[in-house]
Enzyme design. Structure first.
Site, PDB file in Angstrom:
ATOM      1  N   GLU A 184     -55.456 -23.046 -22.332  1.00  0.00           N
ATOM      2  CA  GLU A 184     -54.699 -23.060 -21.071  1.00  0.00           C
ATOM      3  C   GLU A 184     -54.452 -24.493 -20.593  1.00  0.00           C
ATOM      4  OE1 GLU A 184     -56.852 -21.382 -17.774  1.00  0.00           O
ATOM      5  OE2 GLU A 184     -55.051 -20.969 -16.603  1.00  0.00           O
TER       6      GLU A 184
ATOM      7  N   LYS B 127     -48.627 -16.342 -15.250  1.00  0.00           N
ATOM      8  CA  LYS B 127     -49.957 -15.830 -14.877  1.00  0.00           C
ATOM      9  C   LYS B 127     -49.891 -14.981 -13.610  1.00  0.00           C
ATOM     10  CE  LYS B 127     -54.681 -17.733 -14.398  1.00  0.00           C
ATOM     11  NZ  LYS B 127     -55.447 -19.000 -14.558  1.00  0.00           N
TER      12      LYS B 127
ATOM     13  N   CYS C 170     -56.078 -16.711 -18.896  1.00  0.00           N
ATOM     14  CA  CYS C 170     -57.382 -16.950 -18.257  1.00  0.00           C
ATOM     15  C   CYS C 170     -57.835 -15.849 -17.287  1.00  0.00           C
ATOM     16  CB  CYS C 170     -57.397 -18.324 -17.591  1.00  0.00           C
ATOM     17  SG  CYS C 170     -59.084 -18.947 -17.338  1.00  0.00           S
TER      18      CYS C 170
END
Lengths: 294, 294
Positions: free
Chosen positions: A43, A116, A153
């Site tokens: 990431e 995300k 994540c």
């Protein structure tokens, strides 16, 4: 056997952006030379994990997509003939920035992006300050090596995200990530956290009958604000199979190009003996869209 | 520390129903004598796992609730002053039978029931023949030791079930179960299956920040139809904490009364450092009620 050679690139951040890009590009070239068809980066691989503190100047690092950094990696993917998963700080508009994964095809074209969806906010992880929550939903990206359920994540803690990707036909779940220990936590707590992180993602593999690739950074990074003790990123990047079995794993401290030949037929076999999708009680899942059932 | 002493009773089936009931009751008495406040039995603990084959005569084993078996265990819970989780073959009406968990309060009253929602059907696990899918939804049961998210066996593969229980305030997830190996599978496959079973449930603990109790039977049971090689139930009953950490676990072959003092305050601490519920994207979860997103 119908396999895909995957490479997960686990690295420490270098001292400046140019060195970091060179370092990462070199590893990608090495992975491709080893025959990797799908390469996944960690990431926000372009620099330090900047969310440890809040600073308006950091927004200068964000770039449009396409932009200089995506152009670089797109060209590299095309040159090497690999599918490449990058994780970038995207400037979409003034005041709208995203934590965005970009997938490049082996001809260098953009196969798709994912913004995300779940944004954390904890001491040392000030992501709600930097990142606007994604608005593209949970949509897998079709590539020449398969349909990729790319998440990022914090998404990895959410079974809903994994399930929605699987229901939309994802064949591999992929998590670029940046997660580490608070040096003030005791070794037992650190061990529980790292194990929980592995376990919940392996659980997604099991529940959805598909492989998971998770790529984390290593190294200690200071908190520029001095408010926290910094973060010791725990690496441990791994490949899990569709029964959650660990097929390959890096350690907590070494730069690693983790290569594995993923068996793409195994998923079909596993879903036949464990046909979880068949028996989902979709008539009784409506309240999953509630915050709390009180 | 605010703790609850739990006991998970892992057993083999005895040669007839009366002996099995005696054997189980004895273990419950022993658990209570050790100070257990919450005792959990394995799935369909009144006899052999009869779903290996299909036979209409088996329906004779089903009982209403309340009925003779539930009366026995209700009286025992009241006598010993424990909360007791049983798993019974329920006759609700002619042609409607359920795989039902019953929770008795320490005064012997019925705290609540749960009817298995996800029903498997595989060679050796002919549950769709015997069990009407549950129609009570995912509703936790309030007791004097906490709010219990009681689910049953196949439910354990479904993150949706765990999540809905947690969202409705469950403080502990509980899975009576009966799962075993096909003796024809090789040891590697057997190991992957047992590990997947543990992992996915530990994953529910992590994703929801609460402890999980899972109770499985042991012993080999023949398939009366001779169609399969029978089932070797793998035991491995366990207690996991809210970070998915294994706190106690039985082995694959021993009759065990697994006792653990569960820290009920830990959950609050874990959910503060990992506030997953805060960041759920409930605006984007609507399609979880679809069979497949095609």
């Amino acid at each position: 056997m119908n396999t895909c050679r995957v490479a997960l690139i686990q690295q420490a951040c270098q001292s400046n952006a140019e060195q970091t890009r060179q370092h990462t590009s070199q590893a990608i070239r090495q992975a491709a030379a080893s025959g990797a068809q799908l390469v996944v980066l960690q990431e926000l691989h372009s620099g330090p994990y900047f969310c440890q503190h809040q600073s308006c100047e950091i927004f200068d690092l964000a770039e449009p997509i396409p932009g200089p950094t995506s152009d670089h990696f797109s060209a590299l993917a095309g040159e090497l003939g690999i599918v490449l998963v990058c994780s970038l700080f995207e400037r979409r508009a003034a005041g709208i920035y995203h934590n965005t994964a970009v997938v490049f095809e082996r001809d260098g074209q953009t196969a798709g992006i994912y913004r995300k969806m779940h944004i954390p906010d904890d001491p040392g992880y000030n992501e709600k300050f930097y990142f606007t929550p994604g608005d593209l939903g949970f949509t897998p990206i079709k590539t020449s090596v398969g349909t990729l359920g790319v998440l990022v994540c914090w998404d990895q803690w959410y079974p809903e995200a994994a399930r929605l990707m699987a229901l939309a036909g994802a064949e591999i779940l992929i998590y670029p990530t940046a997660i580490g220990w608070d040096p003030n936590d005791n070794p037992e707590e650190q061990q529980r956290q790292r194990e929980a992180w592995t376990t919940v993602q392996r659980g997604h593999a099991v529940a959805n009958g598909l492989p998971v690739l998770s790529v984390n950074r290593i190294g200690f990074e200071e908190d520029p604000s001095g408010k926290t003790a910094g973060a010791k990123f725990w690496g441990s990047s791994f490949v899990a199979g569709p029964q959650g079995e660990i097929l390959a794993q890096a350690d907590t401290t070494s730069e690693t190009i983790l290569i594995h030949d993923l068996d793409l037929q195994r998923c079909e076999q596993v879903r036949r003996i464990w046909p979880f999708f068949r028996d989902r009680r979709i008539d009784a899942y409506g309240e999953l869209t509630q915050r709390f059932r009180d």
